[in-house]
Design a protein around this motif. Structure first.
Motif, PDB file in Angstrom:
ATOM      1  N   ILE A 141     -49.671 -40.272 -59.134  1.00  0.00           N
ATOM      2  CA  ILE A 141     -49.471 -39.274 -58.525  1.00  0.00           C
ATOM      3  C   ILE A 141     -49.145 -38.170 -59.331  1.00  0.00           C
ATOM      4  CG2 ILE A 141     -47.707 -38.643 -56.621  1.00  0.00           C
ATOM      5  CD1 ILE A 141     -49.553 -40.981 -55.877  1.00  0.00           C
ATOM      6  N   PRO A 142     -49.453 -37.052 -58.982  1.00  0.00           N
ATOM      7  CA  PRO A 142     -49.048 -35.597 -59.885  1.00  0.00           C
ATOM      8  C   PRO A 142     -47.795 -35.671 -60.388  1.00  0.00           C
ATOM      9  CG  PRO A 142     -50.598 -35.077 -57.992  1.00  0.00           C
ATOM     10  CD  PRO A 142     -50.070 -36.442 -57.831  1.00  0.00           C
ATOM     11  N   ILE A 143     -47.340 -35.397 -61.659  1.00  0.00           N
ATOM     12  CA  ILE A 143     -45.973 -35.423 -62.109  1.00  0.00           C
ATOM     13  C   ILE A 143     -45.180 -34.793 -61.411  1.00  0.00           C
ATOM     14  CG2 ILE A 143     -46.342 -33.994 -64.073  1.00  0.00           C
ATOM     15  CD1 ILE A 143     -44.516 -35.854 -65.576  1.00  0.00           C
ATOM     16  N   LYS A 144     -45.583 -33.351 -60.887  1.00  0.00           N
ATOM     17  CA  LYS A 144     -44.707 -32.277 -60.262  1.00  0.00           C
ATOM     18  C   LYS A 144     -44.465 -32.954 -58.906  1.00  0.00           C
ATOM     19  CE  LYS A 144     -44.707 -29.157 -63.419  1.00  0.00           C
ATOM     20  NZ  LYS A 144     -45.399 -29.900 -64.787  1.00  0.00           N
ATOM     21  N   LEU A 199     -35.929 -35.769 -57.985  1.00  0.00           N
ATOM     22  CA  LEU A 199     -34.850 -34.869 -58.054  1.00  0.00           C
ATOM     23  C   LEU A 199     -34.118 -34.240 -56.967  1.00  0.00           C
ATOM     24  CD1 LEU A 199     -36.470 -33.053 -61.215  1.00  0.00           C
ATOM     25  CD2 LEU A 199     -34.714 -34.943 -61.371  1.00  0.00           C
ATOM     26  N   LEU A 200     -34.935 -34.149 -55.854  1.00  0.00           N
ATOM     27  CA  LEU A 200     -34.311 -33.482 -54.603  1.00  0.00           C
ATOM     28  C   LEU A 200     -33.692 -34.752 -53.923  1.00  0.00           C
ATOM     29  CD1 LEU A 200     -36.591 -30.557 -53.714  1.00  0.00           C
ATOM     30  CD2 LEU A 200     -34.543 -30.525 -55.065  1.00  0.00           C
ATOM     31  N   GLY A 201     -34.182 -35.767 -53.723  1.00  0.00           N
ATOM     32  CA  GLY A 201     -33.785 -36.768 -52.881  1.00  0.00           C
ATOM     33  C   GLY A 201     -34.131 -36.652 -51.463  1.00  0.00           C
ATOM     34  N   ARG A 202     -35.209 -35.773 -51.333  1.00  0.00           N
ATOM     35  CA  ARG A 202     -35.838 -35.331 -49.855  1.00  0.00           C
ATOM     36  C   ARG A 202     -36.933 -36.530 -49.341  1.00  0.00           C
ATOM     37  NH1 ARG A 202     -36.129 -28.822 -50.481  1.00  0.00           N
ATOM     38  NH2 ARG A 202     -33.790 -28.285 -50.647  1.00  0.00           N
ATOM     39  N   ASN A 203     -36.911 -36.876 -48.426  1.00  0.00           N
ATOM     40  CA  ASN A 203     -38.093 -37.882 -47.806  1.00  0.00           C
ATOM     41  C   ASN A 203     -39.152 -36.724 -47.527  1.00  0.00           C
ATOM     42  OD1 ASN A 203     -36.144 -39.764 -47.800  1.00  0.00           O
ATOM     43  ND2 ASN A 203     -35.539 -39.797 -45.752  1.00  0.00           N
ATOM     44  N   ILE A 204     -40.352 -37.576 -47.655  1.00  0.00           N
ATOM     45  CA  ILE A 204     -41.610 -37.027 -47.310  1.00  0.00           C
ATOM     46  C   ILE A 204     -42.316 -37.783 -46.132  1.00  0.00           C
ATOM     47  CG2 ILE A 204     -41.907 -35.962 -49.376  1.00  0.00           C
ATOM     48  CD1 ILE A 204     -44.086 -38.309 -49.836  1.00  0.00           C
ATOM     49  N   SER A 205     -43.013 -37.306 -45.188  1.00  0.00           N
ATOM     50  CA  SER A 205     -43.585 -38.014 -44.149  1.00  0.00           C
ATOM     51  C   SER A 205     -44.847 -38.857 -44.689  1.00  0.00           C
ATOM     52  CB  SER A 205     -43.975 -37.050 -43.067  1.00  0.00           C
ATOM     53  OG  SER A 205     -45.331 -36.212 -43.720  1.00  0.00           O
ATOM     54  N   GLY A 206     -45.195 -39.862 -43.806  1.00  0.00           N
ATOM     55  CA  GLY A 206     -46.539 -40.624 -44.149  1.00  0.00           C
ATOM     56  C   GLY A 206     -47.484 -39.740 -44.323  1.00  0.00           C
ATOM     57  N   ALA A 207     -47.875 -38.789 -43.467  1.00  0.00           N
ATOM     58  CA  ALA A 207     -48.709 -37.869 -43.459  1.00  0.00           C
ATOM     59  C   ALA A 207     -49.031 -37.161 -44.702  1.00  0.00           C
ATOM     60  CB  ALA A 207     -48.639 -36.818 -42.246  1.00  0.00           C
ATOM     61  N   GLU A 208     -47.886 -36.388 -45.404  1.00  0.00           N
ATOM     62  CA  GLU A 208     -48.004 -35.948 -46.516  1.00  0.00           C
ATOM     63  C   GLU A 208     -48.017 -37.022 -47.559  1.00  0.00           C
ATOM     64  OE1 GLU A 208     -44.778 -33.193 -49.668  1.00  0.00           O
ATOM     65  OE2 GLU A 208     -44.411 -33.567 -47.357  1.00  0.00           O
ATOM     66  N   ALA A 209     -47.407 -38.071 -47.672  1.00  0.00           N
ATOM     67  CA  ALA A 209     -47.715 -39.202 -48.451  1.00  0.00           C
ATOM     68  C   ALA A 209     -49.265 -39.428 -48.456  1.00  0.00           C
ATOM     69  CB  ALA A 209     -46.973 -40.619 -48.122  1.00  0.00           C
ATOM     70  N   ASP A 210     -49.879 -39.538 -47.562  1.00  0.00           N
ATOM     71  CA  ASP A 210     -51.159 -39.613 -47.419  1.00  0.00           C
ATOM     72  C   ASP A 210     -51.898 -38.468 -48.000  1.00  0.00           C
ATOM     73  OD1 ASP A 210     -53.894 -40.165 -46.869  1.00  0.00           O
ATOM     74  OD2 ASP A 210     -53.684 -40.179 -44.718  1.00  0.00           O
ATOM     75  N   ARG A 211     -51.596 -37.376 -48.096  1.00  0.00           N
ATOM     76  CA  ARG A 211     -52.288 -36.312 -48.804  1.00  0.00           C
ATOM     77  C   ARG A 211     -52.257 -36.360 -50.203  1.00  0.00           C
ATOM     78  NH1 ARG A 211     -50.120 -33.365 -44.300  1.00  0.00           N
ATOM     79  NH2 ARG A 211     -48.057 -32.568 -45.359  1.00  0.00           N
ATOM     80  N   ILE A 212     -50.987 -36.619 -50.495  1.00  0.00           N
ATOM     81  CA  ILE A 212     -50.881 -36.832 -52.154  1.00  0.00           C
ATOM     82  C   ILE A 212     -51.348 -38.036 -52.802  1.00  0.00           C
ATOM     83  CG2 ILE A 212     -49.273 -34.759 -52.202  1.00  0.00           C
ATOM     84  CD1 ILE A 212     -46.895 -36.822 -52.669  1.00  0.00           C
ATOM     85  N   GLY A 213     -51.657 -39.142 -51.984  1.00  0.00           N
ATOM     86  CA  GLY A 213     -52.240 -40.101 -52.346  1.00  0.00           C
ATOM     87  C   GLY A 213     -51.095 -41.235 -52.787  1.00  0.00           C
ATOM     88  N   ILE A 214     -49.949 -41.253 -52.021  1.00  0.00           N
ATOM     89  CA  ILE A 214     -48.958 -42.412 -52.217  1.00  0.00           C
ATOM     90  C   ILE A 214     -49.650 -43.617 -51.506  1.00  0.00           C
ATOM     91  CG2 ILE A 214     -46.675 -43.064 -51.920  1.00  0.00           C
ATOM     92  CD1 ILE A 214     -45.693 -40.377 -52.736  1.00  0.00           C
ATOM     93  N   VAL A 215     -49.992 -43.343 -50.069  1.00  0.00           N
ATOM     94  CA  VAL A 215     -50.538 -44.400 -49.653  1.00  0.00           C
ATOM     95  C   VAL A 215     -51.841 -44.147 -49.094  1.00  0.00           C
ATOM     96  CG1 VAL A 215     -48.381 -44.261 -48.156  1.00  0.00           C
ATOM     97  CG2 VAL A 215     -50.137 -42.875 -47.131  1.00  0.00           C
ATOM     98  N   SER A 216     -52.533 -45.332 -48.623  1.00  0.00           N
ATOM     99  CA  SER A 216     -54.009 -45.504 -48.553  1.00  0.00           C
ATOM    100  C   SER A 216     -54.434 -44.695 -47.059  1.00  0.00           C
ATOM    101  CB  SER A 216     -54.495 -46.786 -48.478  1.00  0.00           C
ATOM    102  OG  SER A 216     -54.091 -47.639 -49.122  1.00  0.00           O
ATOM    103  N   GLN A 217     -53.749 -44.734 -46.066  1.00  0.00           N
ATOM    104  CA  GLN A 217     -53.985 -43.804 -45.113  1.00  0.00           C
ATOM    105  C   GLN A 217     -52.630 -43.761 -44.111  1.00  0.00           C
ATOM    106  OE1 GLN A 217     -57.057 -45.654 -42.778  1.00  0.00           O
ATOM    107  NE2 GLN A 217     -57.321 -43.921 -41.243  1.00  0.00           N
ATOM    108  N   ALA A 218     -52.460 -42.704 -43.620  1.00  0.00           N
ATOM    109  CA  ALA A 218     -51.316 -42.692 -42.425  1.00  0.00           C
ATOM    110  C   ALA A 218     -51.924 -42.390 -41.083  1.00  0.00           C
ATOM    111  CB  ALA A 218     -50.537 -41.116 -42.725  1.00  0.00           C
ATOM    112  N   VAL A 219     -51.665 -43.311 -39.992  1.00  0.00           N
ATOM    113  CA  VAL A 219     -52.186 -43.283 -38.880  1.00  0.00           C
ATOM    114  C   VAL A 219     -50.859 -43.057 -37.695  1.00  0.00           C
ATOM    115  CG1 VAL A 219     -53.908 -44.814 -39.421  1.00  0.00           C
ATOM    116  CG2 VAL A 219     -51.737 -45.664 -38.498  1.00  0.00           C
ATOM    117  N   PRO A 220     -51.363 -42.590 -36.555  1.00  0.00           N
ATOM    118  CA  PRO A 220     -50.279 -42.589 -35.586  1.00  0.00           C
ATOM    119  C   PRO A 220     -49.446 -43.736 -35.345  1.00  0.00           C
ATOM    120  CG  PRO A 220     -52.400 -41.468 -34.907  1.00  0.00           C
ATOM    121  CD  PRO A 220     -52.419 -42.289 -35.934  1.00  0.00           C
ATOM    122  N   ALA A 221     -48.011 -43.802 -35.375  1.00  0.00           N
ATOM    123  CA  ALA A 221     -47.221 -44.996 -35.234  1.00  0.00           C
ATOM    124  C   ALA A 221     -47.709 -45.818 -34.254  1.00  0.00           C
ATOM    125  CB  ALA A 221     -45.645 -44.548 -35.020  1.00  0.00           C
ATOM    126  N   ALA A 222     -48.148 -45.420 -33.175  1.00  0.00           N
ATOM    127  CA  ALA A 222     -48.471 -46.259 -31.993  1.00  0.00           C
ATOM    128  C   ALA A 222     -49.689 -47.186 -32.353  1.00  0.00           C
ATOM    129  CB  ALA A 222     -48.571 -45.453 -30.955  1.00  0.00           C
TER     130      ALA A 222
END
Length: 277
Positions: free
Chosen positions: A164-167, A174-197
């Motif tokens: 994951i990019p260091i920035k 450092l900010l302690g702010r959450n990111i959504s599953g959709a954003e996590a998908d965009r930056i590569g933290i998760v394999s895929q984000a899908v609708p919760a249902a």
């Protein structure tokens, strides 16, 4: 195809079941009243469930999820305080959660995290050790450690080794702010984000598909990823050769080439199965 889950074993903090006839096991973190935060008994039950799965060669895929509204809110802070009190821990004796993370990384099955609600702190680090992660697009991933006076020991290293990019890592840390599953998908933290249902059906379908394959190539694919990602390209290529030789001692990768080629005429066909599966 209907999904029928059969109970294997239950602990107060965790449930282990299996998808009938599919080669898929499922571990459910079961402390919904505590937002499935990780404490000693839950981690111990997690280890025991993995041992049960390890002993069954029919089980090829392990799905983890959380009971109730969240995947996990992280480490139980009273558990963390108890571990931190007393004399300092010897540096060669990792904490139970670090041991669990390493065990998941090296576990000889394909592991899939099914993430909904929240996945925070140490639970995010555990999530990162899975081979695949499917997240609800509206779930929340984050690192609140800096807010309470820590820095995210397990999470920081697993995000960085996940390329994951260091920035981005620094922003989350450092900010302690959450990111959504959709954003996590965009930056590569998760394999895929899908609708919760659609999350559970998506994960179950993918787990079922992977488990329909021969166990040997699944295991050897995992070996090359988990070893190769820490090596230079030349070293990783050498590992590929060694792992390929090891796999050929277990099965012949070209043993059904004619039928495979016939099945692929007219376009890709994922329904093909080797006769030895």
């Amino acid at each position: 195809m209907s999904d029928s889950w059969q109970a294997v074993k239950a602990w107060p903090e965790l449930i282990l079941d299996r998808l009938d006839g599919a080669g898929v096991a499922r571990i459910t973190l079961n402390r919904p009243d505590k937002r499935n935060c990780l404490n000693g008994p839950l981690v111990e039950a997690f280890f025991q469930s993995l041992d049960i799965i390890r002993d069954d060669p029919e089980l090829k895929v392990v799905v983890t999820r959380g009971a109730g509204p969240v995947y996990s809110s992280g480490l139980d802070l009273t558990f963390l305080r108890a571990m931190s009190s007393g004399k300092p821990r010897d540096w060669d004796r990792p904490t139970p959660t670090i041991q669990l993370a390493e065990t998941l990384r090296n576990f000889p099955r394909v592991t899939i995290a099914q993430v909904h609600g929240y996945c925070l702190g140490g639970a995010l680090g555990i999530m990162n050790m899975h081979d695949l992660v499917f997240a609800a697009d509206d779930c929340q991933l984050g690192m609140p450690e800096v807010l309470r006076g820590s820095f995210g020991q397990l999470v920081t290293s697993t995000l960085l080794h996940g390329r994951i990019p260091i920035k981005k890592v620094a922003l989350i840390q450092l900010l302690g702010r959450n990111i959504s599953g959709a954003e996590a998908d965009r930056i590569g933290i998760v394999s895929q984000a899908v609708p919760a249902a659609e999350l559970e059906a998506t994960v179950t379908g993918i787990a079922r598909e992977i488990a329909s394959r021969h166990l040997a190539p699944l295991q050897h694919a995992k070996i090359t990823v988990q070893l190769g990602r820490d090596l230079s390209l030349s070293q990783a290529l050498a590992v590929d050769q060694l792992v390929g030789a090891r796999q050929r001692q277990v099965m012949d990768p070209t043993g059904d080439v004619e039928n495979y080629l016939q099945s692929q005429k007219g376009g890709p066909n994922r329904e093909y199965k080797r006769p030895d599966v």
